[in-house]
Every structure is written in C-alpha cells, then in structure tokens.
Design a protein around this motif. Structure first.
Motif, PDB file in Angstrom:
ATOM      1  N   LEU A 130      20.020  -2.372  57.923  1.00  0.00           N
ATOM      2  CA  LEU A 130      20.617  -2.135  56.608  1.00  0.00           C
ATOM      3  C   LEU A 130      21.978  -1.518  56.854  1.00  0.00           C
ATOM      4  O   LEU A 130      22.091  -0.549  57.610  1.00  0.00           O
ATOM      5  N   GLU A 131      23.032  -2.069  56.254  1.00  0.00           N
ATOM      6  CA  GLU A 131      24.385  -1.609  56.543  1.00  0.00           C
ATOM      7  C   GLU A 131      25.155  -1.269  55.276  1.00  0.00           C
ATOM      8  O   GLU A 131      24.885  -1.794  54.192  1.00  0.00           O
ATOM      9  N   GLY A 132      26.124  -0.380  55.437  1.00  0.00           N
ATOM     10  CA  GLY A 132      27.124  -0.112  54.421  1.00  0.00           C
ATOM     11  C   GLY A 132      28.492  -0.413  55.008  1.00  0.00           C
ATOM     12  O   GLY A 132      28.723  -0.170  56.204  1.00  0.00           O
ATOM     13  N   THR A 133      29.406  -0.970  54.206  1.00  0.00           N
ATOM     14  CA  THR A 133      30.708  -1.399  54.714  1.00  0.00           C
ATOM     15  C   THR A 133      31.840  -0.813  53.881  1.00  0.00           C
ATOM     16  O   THR A 133      31.681  -0.533  52.683  1.00  0.00           O
ATOM     17  N   LEU A 134      32.989  -0.679  54.527  1.00  0.00           N
ATOM     18  CA  LEU A 134      34.207  -0.210  53.863  1.00  0.00           C
ATOM     19  C   LEU A 134      35.385  -0.845  54.591  1.00  0.00           C
ATOM     20  O   LEU A 134      35.457  -0.788  55.822  1.00  0.00           O
ATOM     21  N   GLY A 135      36.294  -1.473  53.840  1.00  0.00           N
ATOM     22  CA  GLY A 135      37.409  -2.143  54.504  1.00  0.00           C
ATOM     23  C   GLY A 135      38.395  -2.728  53.525  1.00  0.00           C
ATOM     24  O   GLY A 135      38.674  -2.140  52.475  1.00  0.00           O
ATOM     25  N   GLY A 136      38.908  -3.901  53.868  1.00  0.00           N
ATOM     26  CA  GLY A 136      39.905  -4.548  53.023  1.00  0.00           C
ATOM     27  C   GLY A 136      39.885  -6.048  53.227  1.00  0.00           C
ATOM     28  O   GLY A 136      39.341  -6.568  54.210  1.00  0.00           O
ATOM     29  N   PHE A 166      34.327  -2.748  49.528  1.00  0.00           N
ATOM     30  CA  PHE A 166      33.161  -1.974  49.977  1.00  0.00           C
ATOM     31  C   PHE A 166      31.934  -2.831  49.722  1.00  0.00           C
ATOM     32  O   PHE A 166      31.965  -3.773  48.916  1.00  0.00           O
ATOM     33  N   GLY A 167      30.850  -2.531  50.417  1.00  0.00           N
ATOM     34  CA  GLY A 167      29.676  -3.358  50.206  1.00  0.00           C
ATOM     35  C   GLY A 167      28.474  -2.888  50.999  1.00  0.00           C
ATOM     36  O   GLY A 167      28.458  -1.782  51.563  1.00  0.00           O
ATOM     37  N   TRP A 168      27.472  -3.735  51.036  1.00  0.00           N
ATOM     38  CA  TRP A 168      26.233  -3.458  51.760  1.00  0.00           C
ATOM     39  C   TRP A 168      25.660  -4.778  52.255  1.00  0.00           C
ATOM     40  O   TRP A 168      26.050  -5.852  51.789  1.00  0.00           O
ATOM     41  N   GLY A 169      24.752  -4.699  53.193  1.00  0.00           N
ATOM     42  CA  GLY A 169      24.178  -5.916  53.738  1.00  0.00           C
ATOM     43  C   GLY A 169      22.846  -5.656  54.415  1.00  0.00           C
ATOM     44  O   GLY A 169      22.480  -4.507  54.694  1.00  0.00           O
ATOM     45  N   VAL A 170      22.126  -6.732  54.684  1.00  0.00           N
ATOM     46  CA  VAL A 170      20.857  -6.684  55.412  1.00  0.00           C
ATOM     47  C   VAL A 170      20.854  -7.826  56.421  1.00  0.00           C
ATOM     48  O   VAL A 170      21.565  -8.820  56.264  1.00  0.00           O
ATOM     49  N   GLY A 171      20.066  -7.676  57.461  1.00  0.00           N
ATOM     50  CA  GLY A 171      19.978  -8.734  58.462  1.00  0.00           C
ATOM     51  C   GLY A 171      19.011  -8.352  59.558  1.00  0.00           C
ATOM     52  O   GLY A 171      18.241  -7.386  59.438  1.00  0.00           O
ATOM     53  N   ALA A 172      19.057  -9.103  60.647  1.00  0.00           N
ATOM     54  CA  ALA A 172      18.166  -8.831  61.775  1.00  0.00           C
ATOM     55  C   ALA A 172      18.732  -9.472  63.033  1.00  0.00           C
ATOM     56  O   ALA A 172      19.406 -10.506  62.980  1.00  0.00           O
ATOM     57  N   VAL A 224      27.171 -15.031  54.213  1.00  0.00           N
ATOM     58  CA  VAL A 224      25.985 -15.373  54.999  1.00  0.00           C
ATOM     59  C   VAL A 224      26.447 -15.603  56.428  1.00  0.00           C
ATOM     60  O   VAL A 224      27.312 -16.450  56.679  1.00  0.00           O
ATOM     61  N   MET A 225      25.899 -14.848  57.376  1.00  0.00           N
ATOM     62  CA  MET A 225      26.395 -14.847  58.753  1.00  0.00           C
ATOM     63  C   MET A 225      25.268 -15.158  59.725  1.00  0.00           C
ATOM     64  O   MET A 225      24.161 -14.642  59.593  1.00  0.00           O
ATOM     65  N   ILE A 226      25.566 -16.014  60.698  1.00  0.00           N
ATOM     66  CA  ILE A 226      24.608 -16.308  61.767  1.00  0.00           C
ATOM     67  C   ILE A 226      25.381 -16.525  63.067  1.00  0.00           C
ATOM     68  O   ILE A 226      26.468 -17.115  63.049  1.00  0.00           O
ATOM     69  N   GLY A 227      24.868 -16.020  64.163  1.00  0.00           N
ATOM     70  CA  GLY A 227      25.584 -16.168  65.426  1.00  0.00           C
ATOM     71  C   GLY A 227      24.837 -15.519  66.572  1.00  0.00           C
ATOM     72  O   GLY A 227      23.606 -15.372  66.537  1.00  0.00           O
ATOM     73  N   PHE A 228      25.608 -15.123  67.575  1.00  0.00           N
ATOM     74  CA  PHE A 228      25.047 -14.509  68.781  1.00  0.00           C
ATOM     75  C   PHE A 228      25.604 -13.099  68.944  1.00  0.00           C
ATOM     76  O   PHE A 228      26.761 -12.835  68.615  1.00  0.00           O
TER      77      PHE A 228
END
Length: 244
Positions: A130-136, A166-172, A224-228
């Motif tokens: 679980l993430e929180g983000t801050l940027g531009g 700003f934002g938030w995200g989830v992933g694994a 939506v992000m997927i990678g290595f």
C-alpha cells in the motif's frame, strides 16, 4: 479427481513449497537491518477519472526504492512517461463574410515524477503493498492546424504546464515467478494520482484571421503498471550463512 490431475496438483504444491523455502532462506541470510535497494522497469497504461481529464495513454516507467533490512517500509521515486495519442477535430474559422475549415490534430504527452512510501513486507514470496505518493506532472500538447482543402500553410505549436500531484496505490511483487532467491520479481500495481487542472488559452493567426484555441484537462489519472523489479542488498550475508 483423476490420477493425472492429482500428479499436477502435487507437483505444483511441491514447486510452490520449494520456492517459498528458498526465498525464506535467502531472507534469513540477510542482516535484519542491512540497507537494501530496489529498482523497477514498468509498462504503464493511464486512464482518466472523468471525460474532462487527460486522455487514455500508454508508456513506460523507471523506479528506485530504498529500505533497511526486514523493516516493512520502503521509500522511493519513479518517473513515468506516457503518450496520449492524437485527437483530430474540425474547426470552422470565419474570414470576413465567408469561412474556411481547419483540421486540428492534438498530440498529448504526460510526464510524472513521484516520490512514494510503501508499506510492504520485506521477505514474503508474494509481497502486497500500500503506497502514498507526492510529486508532479508535466502535461504537454502539440497542436497542428491544417487547411481541410489543402490550401495555405500548416501551423504547429506546443504548450506545456507543470502541476502538483498526490495519490495512493496498491500492488504486489511476486518473487518466486522470476527467480528463486528473491533478487528479481514480477511487479504489478494500480495507482490513482490526483492533479490540478491544466488550461491553455492562446490566439493563433491563420490566413490573417485570429483563431482562439483552448486546451483544458485535469492531470488526474489512474495508472496500471506491470513490469520487473530487482533487489540488491548493500551488506553481504553473514559469513556463517554463506557456507551453508
């Protein structure tokens, strides 16, 4: 259940337990507070929140994170470049008692630079976060005006503006799918980034006639992000673990 299916199930469980055990052994060999670094290479799809937001886009991302041992927190930063394609519209431009048609082709690009903090277990085979983000975000457009009937000159110009996000995200992260020692993982995630409105107003002279042009979009986007992902420990495992 058939004998063939039973064998497949047993084999799958055996491989899963083997992978889990090897990742756990690799984690146990690390110092509990040793600095660790993580890097990510991502493919990215961006989708607008609403119809007035930036257009759907596709691109790539690069990221890096830093943490300490088995503490389930990681600090990082990532850069994402996304291309929103070209949208064409027809403008009716008055010229005295008459008018002429212009085709407007608008290309859009978005560049995001975000810092983030993630709550994520350090040594699980599947590591949800679980993430929180801050940027531009920098939102860019390139407009090209062309006479529909093919007469006259073509006019092209660019606009760009920077807004905070700003934002938030989830992933694994899935460690065992890429290799069994936990240094390489497959990563997937979804991030919702909220940004301010970007508005461009300008007047363009076309065939001696002033043509007002306006571009308006909200920089908010769902990514939506997927990678290595890769991991590196900055302190070697204790000597007693190396020989085991």
């Amino acid at each position: 259940m058939s004998t063939h299916r039973s064998r497949i199930l047993v084999l799958g469980l055996a491989l899963g337990l083997t992978t889990t055990g090897e990742v756990a052994q690799a984690a146990a060999a690390r110092s509990p507070y040793a600095p660790r670094g993580e890097a990510m290479l991502l493919g990215v799809l961006g989708f607008p929140f609403h119809s007035t937001d930036a257009a759907a886009s596709a691109g790539f991302g690069l990221g890096a994170g830093f943490g300490f041992g088995q503490i389930p927190l990681t600090l990082g930063v990532d850069f994402i470049a996304a291309y929103g394609g070209t949208k064409k519209t027809t403008l009716d431009v008055p010229a005295g008692p008459d008018s002429f048609a212009l085709e407007q082709a608008r290309e859009t690009r978005t560049f995001l630079l975000d810092s983030w903090i993630r709550l994520q277990p350090e040594s699980w085979v599947v590591r949800p976060y679980l993430e929180g983000t801050l940027g531009g975000a920098q939102f860019e457009t390139k407009d090209t005006l062309t006479f529909v009937k093919g007469t006259g000159t073509t006019t092209a110009f660019r606009n760009a503006d920077w807004v905070g996000t700003f934002g938030w995200g989830v992933g694994a992260d899935f460690w065992g799918l890429a290799n069994r020692d936990g240094s390489v993982s497959i990563t997937v995630g979804v991030r919702r980034s909220s940004g301010g409105a970007v508005v461009y107003d300008r007047s363009v002279s076309v065939a001696g006639s002033a043509q007002p042009l306006r571009a308006e979009a909200n920089a908010s986007v769902t990514l939506v992000m997927i990678g290595f992902g890769g991991r590196m420990d900055f302190v070697d495992a204790p000597e007693q673990n190396k020989g085991e």
